[in-house]
Design an enzyme around this catalytic site. Sequence first.
Site, mmCIF file in Angstrom:
data_model
loop_
_atom_site.group_PDB
_atom_site.id
_atom_site.type_symbol
_atom_site.label_atom_id
_atom_site.label_comp_id
_atom_site.label_asym_id
_atom_site.label_seq_id
_atom_site.Cartn_x
_atom_site.Cartn_y
_atom_site.Cartn_z
ATOM 1 N N ARG A 129 -1.097 34.202 34.542
ATOM 2 C CA ARG A 129 -1.484 32.819 34.263
ATOM 3 C C ARG A 129 -2.309 32.235 35.387
ATOM 4 O O ARG A 129 -2.109 32.546 36.551
ATOM 5 C CB ARG A 129 -0.220 31.970 34.084
ATOM 6 C CG ARG A 129 -0.512 30.500 33.830
ATOM 7 C CD ARG A 129 0.747 29.708 33.639
ATOM 8 N NE ARG A 129 1.215 29.166 34.901
ATOM 9 C CZ ARG A 129 2.248 28.338 35.016
ATOM 10 N NH1 ARG A 129 2.950 27.981 33.950
ATOM 11 N NH2 ARG A 129 2.609 27.884 36.185
ATOM 12 N N CYS A 152 -3.395 28.172 36.474
ATOM 13 C CA CYS A 152 -3.093 26.775 36.156
ATOM 14 C C CYS A 152 -3.849 25.904 37.144
ATOM 15 O O CYS A 152 -3.653 26.033 38.357
ATOM 16 C CB CYS A 152 -1.587 26.519 36.242
ATOM 17 S SG CYS A 152 -1.106 24.874 35.674
#
Length: 125
Positions: free
Chosen positions: A102, A104
Amino acid sequence: MINTIYTKNAPDAIGPYSQAKQIGNIIFTSGQIAINPATGAVEAVTIEEQTKQVCENVKAILTAAGSSMENVVKTVCFLKNMEDFGAFNAVYGEYFTSKPARSCVAVKQLPKDVLVEVEAIAITE
């Protein structure tokens, strides 16, 4: 061959793009925001409510493509305010239990002035 993925269980695109594209067994979702597909409106107010709606939208698209949240290998997450990171993570973690890779980042503004947007890359089973 490139397939276009569409489901009425996720919001219609609000621009010239698709909900997702599939190439072989790889699915690329467009960024999802907290639009309720039943009404076409952003109804969720808090970061927790918006994150839940976003994850439900991603889930619906993956289901339509013959995949699932467990098959997500990568997400990219955009937050309007990094102070929401903890609350976002709490809800995100309930949906992405396989812990995909991920990124972010905080951004200045998102479409319809929402608090969060998430895109995903997944495989089919």
